[in-house]
Motif scaffolding. Structure first.
Motif, mmCIF file in Angstrom:
data_model
loop_
_atom_site.group_PDB
_atom_site.id
_atom_site.type_symbol
_atom_site.label_atom_id
_atom_site.label_comp_id
_atom_site.label_asym_id
_atom_site.label_seq_id
_atom_site.Cartn_x
_atom_site.Cartn_y
_atom_site.Cartn_z
ATOM 1 N N SER A 74 35.817 -21.206 -6.053
ATOM 2 C CA SER A 74 36.332 -21.130 -4.342
ATOM 3 C C SER A 74 35.551 -22.379 -3.910
ATOM 4 C CB SER A 74 36.270 -20.442 -4.034
ATOM 5 O OG SER A 74 37.210 -18.931 -4.132
ATOM 6 N N ILE A 75 36.549 -23.436 -2.815
ATOM 7 C CA ILE A 75 35.839 -24.385 -2.574
ATOM 8 C C ILE A 75 35.268 -24.556 -1.035
ATOM 9 C CG2 ILE A 75 36.179 -26.901 -1.739
ATOM 10 C CD1 ILE A 75 36.237 -26.732 -4.551
ATOM 11 N N ILE A 76 34.369 -24.362 -0.289
ATOM 12 C CA ILE A 76 34.543 -23.858 1.164
ATOM 13 C C ILE A 76 33.989 -26.152 1.463
ATOM 14 C CG2 ILE A 76 32.816 -23.197 2.730
ATOM 15 C CD1 ILE A 76 33.983 -21.430 0.656
ATOM 16 N N HIS A 77 35.429 -25.730 2.353
ATOM 17 C CA HIS A 77 35.794 -27.036 3.572
ATOM 18 C C HIS A 77 35.162 -27.258 4.493
ATOM 19 C CE1 HIS A 77 37.854 -30.569 4.814
ATOM 20 N NE2 HIS A 77 39.189 -30.114 5.080
ATOM 21 N N CYS A 78 34.575 -28.003 4.932
ATOM 22 C CA CYS A 78 33.778 -28.476 5.884
ATOM 23 C C CYS A 78 34.596 -30.204 6.634
ATOM 24 C CB CYS A 78 32.303 -28.520 6.127
ATOM 25 S SG CYS A 78 31.830 -26.384 5.957
ATOM 26 N N PRO A 79 35.610 -29.852 7.133
ATOM 27 C CA PRO A 79 36.048 -31.057 7.860
ATOM 28 C C PRO A 79 34.995 -32.171 8.751
ATOM 29 C CG PRO A 79 36.957 -29.684 8.488
ATOM 30 C CD PRO A 79 36.189 -28.884 7.746
ATOM 31 N N GLU A 80 34.411 -31.436 9.661
ATOM 32 C CA GLU A 80 33.901 -32.330 10.686
ATOM 33 C C GLU A 80 32.496 -32.585 10.433
ATOM 34 O OE1 GLU A 80 34.273 -29.823 14.346
ATOM 35 O OE2 GLU A 80 36.076 -29.440 14.325
ATOM 36 N N SER A 81 32.121 -31.315 9.716
ATOM 37 C CA SER A 81 29.887 -32.246 9.057
ATOM 38 C C SER A 81 30.884 -33.254 8.479
ATOM 39 C CB SER A 81 30.226 -31.215 9.116
ATOM 40 O OG SER A 81 28.947 -32.023 8.073
#
Length: 443
Positions: free
Chosen positions: A276-283
């Motif tokens: 699984s990938i955890i996407h943290c776009p704003e950071s």
């Protein structure tokens, strides 16, 4: 969707109900019944009103959805919010955050910072979060007392950290905490090796063996920047993800956080291993770390969840806002306006997060038998009108200030925007006092 004869503890009657599973469905004028902390009924309003219930709540103009799941963060870092802004990742870490942590982080810091983060997240519609920070036992106590749900990742690095002077000590503490909380209904312990560049092969091997023995997940920052990947290739000839694959860490229990750099080989490895990938776009945007190719991953069948990261690099724990950013960014990165539509974005913020944590049979969608982790968004305001698709309106036109009510395991933790178990004024005062100490205005 039936209910047994015993009365419901609570019957909720919203204007819209979005179960997330099945995908793309919006149920209008339906009711949801809760009994013993679980969803016991979902059905048309007329059928719902025939049921016996101890309490009935009319929720006009509201959308009921599964509670949001923040799949990556560092809760106590809320006390460093805004401390060192507008800096590149390694400068931010090495010159500012790590020295601040060495000076300030103790059990009291983690307790107060985690409480602050829990309160902010509850007010933003988040019912479950993943935390990766020091003194995990303290953080788990905060979660237990709050009534919230969480995955606590035990931080492991090759060098001393607050609360653990060696990686072996950190691992030992993690195993102990795992045993203590094995049967906790709302807390799941995982192992959190910090990143490929801070954990050596020997320690990764130890973590892999223990995680396999305990059937525990592994949560790790991977491919956060192009520099990280480039440096690894220069030093070892191997990309970090390939190294993790070679060491046997990848798999359905592995949560790769960030993944802004993905080659064809990386993608094949992710698909094959069911990572699984955890996407943290704003950071990633704020630190100019790069863009996770969400649509490409999704189309390849990779499970992509979403996280805020810590408030020190974001600077908020607003998962609804994060999801909107993710949807917009996915379109720009893919060069397609159809990439990550609103319904899939909501799924990423709920069921995909549950799946990443191995909790998809318990939370992440509104289904009979699942835990009653539920949020009510108020879409009756001026800025939400008119409503053609309530899910589009939620993702593209609604802020976290529209979160009205929230339940975890059937317990109401937010009632008409007010926290039911936490003192907001006290939390604010405590955070201000920490800020004064850390900035040197109170020494």
């Amino acid at each position: 969707m039936t209910a047994t004869a015993a009365p419901l503890d609570l019957l909720l009657l919203p204007t819209w109900l979005v179960p997330v599973e099945p995908a793309g469905v919006v149920l209008k004028e339906h009711g949801l019944g809760i009994r013993d902390g679980r969803i016991a009924f979902i059905g048309p309003r007329a059928a719902a009103l025939k049921l016996s219930a101890n309490e009935v709540r009319e929720l006009p103009g509201m959308l009921l959805s599964p509670g949001l799941i923040n799949a990556h963060g560092h809760a106590a870092m809320s006390l460093f919010r805004g401390l060192a802004d507008d800096l590149p990742l390694m400068t931010w870490l090495e010159k500012h955050i790590w020295p601040a942590e060495a000076k300030w982080v103790d059990e009291a810091f983690v307790r107060d910072g985690t409480d602050l983060a829990i309160a902010e997240q509850l007010k933003g519609g988040i019912t479950c979060f993943s935390d990766m920070y020091f003194y995990p036992k303290v953080a788990s106590d905060c979660v237990h007392n709050s009534g919230m749900r969480a995955q606590i990742a035990i931080p492991i690095l090759d060098f001393p950290i607050p609360g653990a002077s060696t990686p072996d000590e950190a691992i030992r503490q993690g195993v102990e905490l795992f045993g203590d909380l094995k049967h906790h209904p709302r807390i799941k312990i995982t192992f959190g090796p910090h990143a490929p560049y801070t954990v050596c092969d020997d320690n990764l091997e130890k973590i892999r063996v223990i995680a396999e023995e305990l059937d525990a997940a592994i949560h790790m920052h991977v491919h956060e920047t192009a520099f990280e990947v480039q440096q690894a290739v220069e030093q070892t000839g191997e990309r970090p993800l390939a190294r993790l694959g070679r060491l046997g860490l990848l798999g359905p229990r592995f949560q790769a956080v960030h993944m802004t750099q993905i080659s064809e080989d990386d993608l094949a490895l992710l698909v094959e291993s069911n990572t699984s990938i955890i996407h943290c776009p704003e950071s990633n945007l704020k630190l100019a770390s790069g863009f996770c190719p969400v649509e490409r991953l999704w189309q390849a069948g990779v499970n992509v969840a979403i996280g805020t990261d810590g408030a020190a690099s974001n600077n908020d724990l607003d998962l609804l806002g994060e999801t909107r950013t993710a949807a917009m960014l996915a379109k720009a990165v893919a060069g397609s306006a159809t990439a990550l539509d609103a319904h899939r974005a909501l799924r990423m913020a709920t069921l995909n997060g549950a799946r990443a944590m191995g909790l998809e049979s318990e939370i992440g969608s509104l289904e009979v038998g699942k835990a009653a982790d539920i949020v009510a968004f108020d879409l009756s305001g001026l800025a939400q009108q008119p409503i053609y698709d309530p899910v589009s309106q939620l993702i593209y036109a609604t802020g976290r200030d529209c979160v009205k009510h929230l339940w975890v395991a059937g317990k109401q933790l937010l009632d008409d925007r007010q926290l039911t178990r936490m003192d907001e004024q006290q939390l604010t005062a405590t955070a201000i006092a920490w800020g004064q100490r850390i900035s040197g205005h109170n020494e």
